[in-house]
Enzyme design. Structure first.
Site, PDB file in Angstrom:
ATOM      1  N   HIS A   1       0.761  -1.124  -0.214  1.00 10.71           N
ATOM      2  CA  HIS A   1       0.155  -0.002  -0.003  1.00 10.71           C
ATOM      3  C   HIS A   1       0.739   1.240  -0.134  1.00 10.71           C
ATOM      4  O   HIS A   1       1.808   1.447  -0.635  1.00 10.71           O
ATOM      5  CB  HIS A   1      -0.945  -0.067   1.245  1.00 10.71           C
ATOM      6  CG  HIS A   1      -1.965   0.862   1.255  1.00 10.71           C
ATOM      7  ND1 HIS A   1      -2.497   1.738   0.296  1.00 10.71           N
ATOM      8  CD2 HIS A   1      -3.011   1.099   2.246  1.00 10.71           C
ATOM      9  CE1 HIS A   1      -3.419   2.355   0.507  1.00 10.71           C
ATOM     10  NE2 HIS A   1      -3.874   2.048   1.613  1.00 10.71           N
TER      11      HIS A   1
ATOM     12  N   HIS B   1      -1.971  -2.508  -9.540  1.00 11.45           N
ATOM     13  CA  HIS B   1      -2.921  -1.634  -8.419  1.00 11.45           C
ATOM     14  C   HIS B   1      -4.366  -2.691  -8.558  1.00 11.45           C
ATOM     15  O   HIS B   1      -4.525  -3.451  -9.444  1.00 11.45           O
ATOM     16  CB  HIS B   1      -3.495  -0.357  -9.206  1.00 11.45           C
ATOM     17  CG  HIS B   1      -4.247   0.525  -8.228  1.00 11.45           C
ATOM     18  ND1 HIS B   1      -5.717   0.363  -7.986  1.00 11.45           N
ATOM     19  CD2 HIS B   1      -3.698   1.323  -7.152  1.00 11.45           C
ATOM     20  CE1 HIS B   1      -5.960   1.117  -6.868  1.00 11.45           C
ATOM     21  NE2 HIS B   1      -4.831   1.908  -6.441  1.00 11.45           N
TER      22      HIS B   1
ATOM     23  N   ASP C   1       2.325   5.949  -6.315  1.00  7.92           N
ATOM     24  CA  ASP C   1       3.610   5.908  -5.661  1.00  7.92           C
ATOM     25  C   ASP C   1       4.860   6.010  -6.340  1.00  7.92           C
ATOM     26  O   ASP C   1       5.742   6.016  -5.759  1.00  7.92           O
ATOM     27  CB  ASP C   1       3.575   4.541  -4.637  1.00  7.92           C
ATOM     28  CG  ASP C   1       2.736   4.843  -3.184  1.00  7.92           C
ATOM     29  OD1 ASP C   1       2.444   5.618  -3.087  1.00  7.92           O
ATOM     30  OD2 ASP C   1       2.179   3.755  -3.067  1.00  7.92           O
TER      31      ASP C   1
HETATM   32  N1  ACO Z   1       5.143  -6.267 -10.464  1.00  9.56           N
HETATM   33  C1  ACO Z   1       4.926  -7.505 -11.229  1.00  9.56           C
HETATM   34  N2  ACO Z   1       3.877  -8.047 -11.184  1.00  9.56           N
HETATM   35  C2  ACO Z   1       2.765  -7.649 -10.825  1.00  9.56           C
HETATM   36  C3  ACO Z   1       2.788  -6.549  -9.960  1.00  9.56           C
HETATM   37  C4  ACO Z   1       4.056  -5.879  -9.815  1.00  9.56           C
HETATM   38  N3  ACO Z   1       4.119  -4.555  -9.205  1.00  9.56           N
HETATM   39  N4  ACO Z   1       1.648  -6.066  -9.495  1.00  9.56           N
HETATM   40  C5  ACO Z   1       0.814  -7.186  -9.852  1.00  9.56           C
HETATM   41  N5  ACO Z   1       1.733  -8.348 -10.583  1.00  9.56           N
HETATM   42  C6  ACO Z   1       1.149  -9.566 -10.982  1.00  9.56           C
HETATM   43  C7  ACO Z   1       1.108 -10.403 -10.089  1.00  9.56           C
HETATM   44  O1  ACO Z   1       2.159 -11.255 -10.028  1.00  9.56           O
HETATM   45  C8  ACO Z   1       0.148 -11.248 -10.655  1.00  9.56           C
HETATM   46  O2  ACO Z   1       0.296 -12.068 -11.711  1.00  9.56           O
HETATM   47  P1  ACO Z   1      -0.282 -13.616 -11.911  1.00  9.56           P
HETATM   48  O3  ACO Z   1      -1.613 -13.479 -12.269  1.00  9.56           O
HETATM   49  O4  ACO Z   1       0.585 -14.077 -13.065  1.00  9.56           O
HETATM   50  O5  ACO Z   1       0.116 -14.430 -10.458  1.00  9.56           O
HETATM   51  C9  ACO Z   1      -0.978 -10.245 -11.220  1.00  9.56           C
HETATM   52  O6  ACO Z   1      -0.128  -9.060 -11.519  1.00  9.56           O
HETATM   53  C10 ACO Z   1      -2.083  -9.738 -10.543  1.00  9.56           C
HETATM   54  O7  ACO Z   1      -1.578  -9.386  -9.141  1.00  9.56           O
HETATM   55  P2  ACO Z   1      -2.263  -9.591  -7.734  1.00  9.56           P
HETATM   56  O8  ACO Z   1      -1.295  -9.219  -6.813  1.00  9.56           O
HETATM   57  O9  ACO Z   1      -2.921 -10.873  -7.773  1.00  9.56           O
HETATM   58  O10 ACO Z   1      -3.137  -8.237  -8.005  1.00  9.56           O
HETATM   59  P3  ACO Z   1      -3.616  -7.751  -6.654  1.00  9.56           P
HETATM   60  O11 ACO Z   1      -4.635  -6.624  -7.054  1.00  9.56           O
HETATM   61  O12 ACO Z   1      -4.073  -8.431  -5.588  1.00  9.56           O
HETATM   62  O13 ACO Z   1      -2.481  -6.517  -5.989  1.00  9.56           O
HETATM   63  C11 ACO Z   1      -0.925  -4.890  -5.702  1.00  9.56           C
HETATM   64  C12 ACO Z   1      -2.366  -5.181  -6.220  1.00  9.56           C
HETATM   65  C13 ACO Z   1      -0.956  -5.504  -4.115  1.00  9.56           C
HETATM   66  C14 ACO Z   1      -0.891  -3.305  -5.612  1.00  9.56           C
HETATM   67  C15 ACO Z   1       0.100  -5.291  -6.396  1.00  9.56           C
HETATM   68  O14 ACO Z   1      -0.092  -4.780  -7.902  1.00  9.56           O
HETATM   69  C16 ACO Z   1       1.676  -5.044  -6.093  1.00  9.56           C
HETATM   70  O15 ACO Z   1       1.987  -5.942  -5.431  1.00  9.56           O
HETATM   71  N6  ACO Z   1       2.257  -3.772  -6.525  1.00  9.56           N
HETATM   72  C17 ACO Z   1       3.333  -3.544  -6.101  1.00  9.56           C
HETATM   73  C18 ACO Z   1       3.262  -2.759  -4.539  1.00  9.56           C
HETATM   74  C19 ACO Z   1       2.606  -1.238  -4.873  1.00  9.56           C
HETATM   75  O16 ACO Z   1       3.020  -0.642  -6.022  1.00  9.56           O
HETATM   76  N7  ACO Z   1       1.692  -1.166  -4.293  1.00  9.56           N
HETATM   77  C20 ACO Z   1       0.867   0.357  -4.215  1.00  9.56           C
HETATM   78  C21 ACO Z   1      -0.426   0.069  -4.687  1.00  9.56           C
HETATM   79  S1  ACO Z   1      -0.918   1.817  -4.858  1.00  9.56           S
HETATM   80  C22 ACO Z   1      -1.156   2.408  -3.199  1.00  9.56           C
HETATM   81  O17 ACO Z   1      -1.542   1.522  -2.491  1.00  9.56           O
HETATM   82  C23 ACO Z   1      -1.362   3.662  -3.062  1.00  9.56           C
END
Ligand code: ACO
Length: 379
Positions: A223, A262, A315
């Site tokens: 987050h 996201h 972010d």
């Molecule tokens: N880098 C690489 N791959 C990613 C990323 C990333 N940043 N984000 C998502 N993916 C991929 C996952 O590996 C997954 O792949 P798969 O289906 O092959 O397993 C797919 O995309 C879906 O990802 P999930 O984690 O299931 O999606 P979710 O909606 O649960 O996650 C999250 C969202 C937690 C923000 C995720 O994108 C992430 O970890 N991002 C990095 C951390 C980040 O930047 N957080 C800030 C978010 S904005 C905020 O809170 C203000």
């Protein structure tokens, strides 16, 4: 009953929790509205004070309304001496831990802490918006062995924040940049920290309790913590030419590139472009284009993931701006928290207005009806 009989919604993905008038997000289009107003207009044309008014009172203010709110914010910047002492005692911790502790302690000094009426919640939300800035900056100074800078009554919220942080008044460009950053972070639907704040409010606990919950939830790297991790990543990459190899290494190892992806947006987070453009302009002005070049190279390296709906989020570029302003990495999440106080306040207000206890179910999968074994018979 088996899992076949219940529908598990892990992570509450795509679940509508309630109705809101705070913000509208179209994740497919990459659109964000606060109270109906497009974030692009607010970022370009508004001020943080105006956005606070808009969020908390539901409409854009007239000049006298804005002046009154601004005066209230300015008059609320002081924090009790005891809070400085708490910051001193906890200064070795992460600034988010210090902030969480100090905001929690503020509850003991707030005359209306137990009053959950809309009027009192609005007053407390404004107080917390101002006091949180003072706490974050006091922590930054105290842990460096410096005297905290007393808040100014003549500066805007954003200019005063930079003044208390760095000990000198910012120029208009920097103050505007900080202001845009706070505007972009002010509210964002049922994100994890706002949801957590709503859960707390749904028990009819007070606003301070809900904001402390929000701060605790915001800290995690999935987050608000991502902003801190993005700059750590940029430092590790070190050179734009290395970005592609870095991304490959992380993704091959099934890691995540921070600041990408996201839960709701499948298009680019509409907040990101404002921070990118401003980070680029500030880097050029200061003769330090390196950070934005590394981040841009990483965006390029992640191009194949756009088709999967993985784009930059708010972010991604924020940290580079703070870095250029001389603010250390571990202060990035507290800055996010500061911008988000109005959003948490509004969501708490909405929760109280039409309250229902938020209490979902967990599907039990452990053993059943085990026989209790006395201590002496256990192996
Ligand atoms: N880098 C690489 N791959 C990613 C990323 C990333 N940043 N984000 C998502 N993916 C991929 C996952 O590996 C997954 O792949 P798969 O289906 O092959 O397993 C797919 O995309 C879906 O990802 P999930 O984690 O299931 O999606 P979710 O909606 O649960 O996650 C999250 C969202 C937690 C923000 C995720 O994108 C992430 O970890 N991002 C990095 C951390 C980040 O930047 N957080 C800030 C978010 S904005 C905020 O809170 C203000």
């Amino acid at each position: 009953m088996s899992t076949r009989d219940v529908e598990l919604k892990r992570g509450l993905k795509d679940v509508y929790l309630d109705r809101t008038q705070a913000s509208f997000i179209d994740g497919g289009e990459g659109k964000l509205l606060y109270r109906g107003y497009n974030i692009h207009d607010l970022a370009e044309k508004s001020t943080f004070e105006e956005v606070v008014y808009l969020l908390l009172y539901g409409s854009l203010p007239t000049q006298p309304q804005l002046d009154e709110l601004d005066a209230t914010l300015r008059a609320s910047r002081a924090i009790p001496e005891e809070i400085y002492q708490i910051i001193e005692i906890t200064k070795a911790g992460h600034p988010m831990d210090v902030l969480r502790t100090a905001v929690s302690a503020l509850a003991s000094f707030d005359p209306e802490v137990e009053d959950n009426s809309p009027e009192a919640v609005l007053r407390k939300g404004l107080r917390l918006t101002s006091q949180t800035a003072t706490i974050i900056c006091a922590n930054h100074r105290i842990r460096q062995g410096k005297q905290p800078v007393a808040p100014s009554a003549t500066l805007s919220h954003s200019a005063n924040f930079l003044y208390m942080m760095r000990g000198e008044e910012p120029d208009d460009d920097e103050a505007k940049l900080m202001d845009v950053d706070f505007i972009l972070h002010a509210e964002h639907g049922a994100n994890a920290s706002a949801f957590a704040s709503r859960v707390t409010a749904s028990t009819l606990a007070d606003l301070h309790a809900a904001v402390v919950t929000g701060i605790g939830t915001l800290k995690g790297p999935l987050h608000g913590g991502a902003a801190e991790s993005v700059m750590a990543m940029a430092e590790e990459i070190g050179d734009p030419a290395e970005a592609k190899a870095y991304a490959k290494r992380v993704l091959d190892g099934h890691g995540r590139i921070m600041g990408f992806g996201h839960r709701v947006y499948r298009a680019e987070d509409p907040r990101a472009q404002h921070l990118r453009e401003r980070s680029k302009a500030l880097g050029e002005k200061l003769g330090q284009p390196k950070w934005i070049q590394i981040l841009d190279a990483l965006v390029e390296a992640m191009a194949p993931y756009r088709a999967k709906g993985i784009h930059v989020n708010v972010d991604f570029f924020a940290g580079s701006i703070y870095q250029l302003m001389g603010i250390p990495e571990d202060m990035f999440i507290p800055i996010f928290a500061l911008g988000r106080i109005p959003g948490w306040t509004l969501q708490v207000l909405e929760q109280y207005e039409n309250n229902i206890l938020i209490r979902p179910l967990l599907y039990y999968e452990g053993p059943m009806d085990l026989e209790y074994i006395p201590m002496e018979a256990r192996s």
